[in-house]
Design a protein around this motif. Structure first.
Motif, PDB file in Angstrom:
ATOM      1  N   LEU A  44      12.192 -16.957 -16.672  1.00 58.13           N
ATOM      2  CA  LEU A  44      13.280 -17.833 -17.080  1.00 58.13           C
ATOM      3  C   LEU A  44      13.053 -18.450 -18.452  1.00 58.13           C
ATOM      4  N   ALA A  45      11.911 -19.098 -18.646  1.00 56.09           N
ATOM      5  CA  ALA A  45      11.681 -19.827 -19.889  1.00 56.09           C
ATOM      6  C   ALA A  45      10.192 -19.877 -20.195  1.00 56.09           C
ATOM      7  N   ILE A  46       9.881 -20.218 -21.443  1.00 61.67           N
ATOM      8  CA  ILE A  46       8.492 -20.327 -21.893  1.00 61.67           C
ATOM      9  C   ILE A  46       8.244 -21.750 -22.368  1.00 61.67           C
ATOM     10  N   LEU A  47       7.136 -22.339 -21.934  1.00 59.03           N
ATOM     11  CA  LEU A  47       6.757 -23.688 -22.335  1.00 59.03           C
ATOM     12  C   LEU A  47       5.646 -23.619 -23.379  1.00 59.03           C
ATOM     13  N   GLU A  48       5.840 -24.339 -24.475  1.00 59.57           N
ATOM     14  CA  GLU A  48       4.817 -24.387 -25.528  1.00 59.57           C
ATOM     15  C   GLU A  48       4.476 -25.847 -25.821  1.00 59.57           C
ATOM     16  N   LEU A  49       3.238 -26.228 -25.520  1.00 59.43           N
ATOM     17  CA  LEU A  49       2.777 -27.603 -25.700  1.00 59.43           C
ATOM     18  C   LEU A  49       2.006 -27.721 -27.010  1.00 59.43           C
ATOM     19  N   THR A  50       2.297 -28.767 -27.791  1.00 58.66           N
ATOM     20  CA  THR A  50       1.601 -28.995 -29.058  1.00 58.66           C
ATOM     21  C   THR A  50       1.331 -30.484 -29.244  1.00 58.66           C
ATOM     22  N   SER A  51       0.357 -30.769 -30.102  1.00 51.09           N
ATOM     23  CA  SER A  51       0.078 -32.140 -30.528  1.00 51.09           C
ATOM     24  C   SER A  51      -0.066 -32.130 -32.043  1.00 51.09           C
ATOM     25  N   SER A  52       0.102 -33.297 -32.649  1.00 48.17           N
ATOM     26  CA  SER A  52       0.118 -33.351 -34.112  1.00 48.17           C
ATOM     27  C   SER A  52      -1.237 -33.018 -34.728  1.00 48.17           C
ATOM     28  N   ILE A  68      10.677 -25.906 -24.923  1.00 48.01           N
ATOM     29  CA  ILE A  68      11.101 -25.038 -23.832  1.00 48.01           C
ATOM     30  C   ILE A  68      12.036 -23.989 -24.410  1.00 48.01           C
ATOM     31  N   GLN A  69      11.606 -22.754 -24.374  1.00 44.26           N
ATOM     32  CA  GLN A  69      12.392 -21.652 -24.927  1.00 44.26           C
ATOM     33  C   GLN A  69      13.021 -20.859 -23.791  1.00 44.26           C
ATOM     34  N   ASN A  70      14.348 -20.867 -23.754  1.00 43.61           N
ATOM     35  CA  ASN A  70      15.054 -20.134 -22.707  1.00 43.61           C
ATOM     36  C   ASN A  70      15.019 -18.638 -22.998  1.00 43.61           C
ATOM     37  N   GLY A  71      15.175 -17.848 -21.943  1.00 46.97           N
ATOM     38  CA  GLY A  71      15.186 -16.399 -22.082  1.00 46.97           C
ATOM     39  C   GLY A  71      16.581 -15.882 -22.388  1.00 46.97           C
ATOM     40  N   LYS A  72      16.984 -14.816 -21.719  1.00 43.40           N
ATOM     41  CA  LYS A  72      18.238 -14.140 -22.060  1.00 43.40           C
ATOM     42  C   LYS A  72      19.401 -14.509 -21.152  1.00 43.40           C
ATOM     43  N   TYR A 129      22.153 -29.629 -16.815  1.00 39.05           N
ATOM     44  CA  TYR A 129      22.141 -29.238 -18.226  1.00 39.05           C
ATOM     45  C   TYR A 129      22.512 -27.763 -18.303  1.00 39.05           C
ATOM     46  N   ASP A 130      23.427 -27.447 -19.213  1.00 43.17           N
ATOM     47  CA  ASP A 130      23.845 -26.061 -19.426  1.00 43.17           C
ATOM     48  C   ASP A 130      22.923 -25.452 -20.481  1.00 43.17           C
ATOM     49  N   PHE A 131      21.876 -24.786 -20.019  1.00 43.08           N
ATOM     50  CA  PHE A 131      20.821 -24.256 -20.889  1.00 43.08           C
ATOM     51  C   PHE A 131      21.217 -22.848 -21.322  1.00 43.08           C
ATOM     52  N   LYS A 132      21.649 -22.724 -22.578  1.00 44.36           N
ATOM     53  CA  LYS A 132      22.163 -21.453 -23.073  1.00 44.36           C
ATOM     54  C   LYS A 132      21.036 -20.458 -23.349  1.00 44.36           C
ATOM     55  N   ALA A 133      21.378 -19.184 -23.274  1.00 43.98           N
ATOM     56  CA  ALA A 133      20.408 -18.119 -23.528  1.00 43.98           C
ATOM     57  C   ALA A 133      19.800 -18.264 -24.921  1.00 43.98           C
ATOM     58  N   THR A 134      18.492 -18.074 -25.019  1.00 45.60           N
ATOM     59  CA  THR A 134      17.682 -18.144 -26.249  1.00 45.60           C
ATOM     60  C   THR A 134      17.640 -19.541 -26.861  1.00 45.60           C
ATOM     61  N   GLN A 135      18.202 -20.529 -26.195  1.00 45.04           N
ATOM     62  CA  GLN A 135      18.183 -21.896 -26.729  1.00 45.04           C
ATOM     63  C   GLN A 135      16.789 -22.502 -26.616  1.00 45.04           C
ATOM     64  N   ASN A 136      16.434 -23.340 -27.587  1.00 45.78           N
ATOM     65  CA  ASN A 136      15.166 -24.063 -27.559  1.00 45.78           C
ATOM     66  C   ASN A 136      15.421 -25.555 -27.395  1.00 45.78           C
ATOM     67  N   GLN A 137      14.627 -26.187 -26.558  1.00 46.96           N
ATOM     68  CA  GLN A 137      14.676 -27.627 -26.367  1.00 46.96           C
ATOM     69  C   GLN A 137      13.276 -28.187 -26.590  1.00 46.96           C
ATOM     70  N   THR A 138      13.171 -29.275 -27.358  1.00 47.94           N
ATOM     71  CA  THR A 138      11.880 -29.925 -27.565  1.00 47.94           C
ATOM     72  C   THR A 138      11.929 -31.337 -26.999  1.00 47.94           C
ATOM     73  N   ILE A 139      10.981 -31.633 -26.121  1.00 48.29           N
ATOM     74  CA  ILE A 139      10.898 -32.942 -25.478  1.00 48.29           C
ATOM     75  C   ILE A 139       9.577 -33.582 -25.899  1.00 48.29           C
ATOM     76  N   SER A 140       9.634 -34.857 -26.228  1.00 47.84           N
ATOM     77  CA  SER A 140       8.451 -35.540 -26.752  1.00 47.84           C
ATOM     78  C   SER A 140       7.939 -36.596 -25.784  1.00 47.84           C
TER      79      SER A 140
END
Length: 248
Positions: A44-52, A68-72, A129-140
């Motif tokens: 479904l989606a890929i999670l990428e965690l980062t810090s400054s 959070i990167q949505n798939g297709k 939430y209507d999570f569109k294909a290939t959409q990226n969401q960043t939560i802090s």
């Protein structure tokens, strides 16, 4: 005549043989693509965690970002998973000894369920939430230190969550609409003989006109969508990458 009959049989047999050898047209069933629920993050989606940065002073603010990167696929998912700090509820912090730290302060309050109405029926819903294909969401997350008691040392951090996918959504409703929908339900369930079918139909029609008027009047103020709990389609576990930070 006998010779002619035999000849006719031979000709007919040849025709059948030719028809039998001709290719026939077949319809290949088309399988509609749908999100896989195989428990892998790629489904479904890929999670990428980062810090400054990787190194912080004791007591320094430690911000985290989760992309959070949505798939297709277009997905109807809970708001809390892709657009709220609630996604950090299962944030895992492990020290250099392999001990998983206990979260001292919750990252965000839970989002309550809401009762909405559709087709004269009440439905318990979760904010969606209507999570569109290939959409990226960043939560802090503003500060990791505000939620964990961190001492000098090295820590491994990752996020796990469960993404639920729903089949349908309902537009948020004005409080007056909710009350009027309840009235319609009461009309429909009224079995009094004095409440004739004609009177019931007229009462429902009048109330529905009020609902339509309020919807039009406040259409720009109620844009949020909600997901009926009973329309749950499936769910899968997602896990981010692991990052390492040190506190000196």
């Amino acid at each position: 005549m006998k010779t002619l009959s035999i000849l006719n049989v031979l000709i007919f047999s040849c025709i059948l043989g030719c028809l039998g050898g001709m290719p026939t047209e077949t319809q290949t069933p088309v399988e509609e693509a749908s999100p896989s629920n195989n428990g892998t993050s790629n489904a479904l989606a890929i999670l990428e965690l980062t810090s400054s940065k990787q190194s912080y002073a004791l007591g320094e603010t430690i911000p985290l970002d989760l992309k959070i990167q949505n798939g297709k696929f277009d997905l109807l998912v809970p708001f809390s998973v892709v657009a709220s700090p609630n996604v950090f509820k299962q944030l895992s912090v492990t020290d250099s000894n392999g001990q998983v730290l206990r979260m001292a302060k919750p990252v965000a309050p839970s989002i309550p369920l809401k009762t909405l109405y559709k087709g004269g029926k009440s439905m318990r819903c979760i904010k969606g939430y209507d999570f569109k294909a290939t959409q990226n969401q960043t939560i802090s997350l503003d500060n990791l230190s505000a939620h964990f008691q961190l001492k000098p040392g090295t820590y491994s951090i990752k996020v796990t969550t469960v993404m639920e996918v729903y089949k349908e959504s309902i537009q948020d409703q004005h409080p007056q609409i909710i009350e009027l929908e309840r009235e319609i339900m009461n009309f429909q369930n009224n079995t009094s003989q004095q409440f004739t079918p004609e009177a019931k139909k007229e009462a429902i029609s009048y109330t529905q006109d009020q609902i339509d008027f309020i919807k039009e009047k406040y259409k720009d103020q109620f844009q949020d969508i909600y997901l009926p709990i009973k329309s749950l389609r499936g769910k899968t576990s997602l896990e981010s990458n692991t990052i390492t930070i040190s506190i000196e």
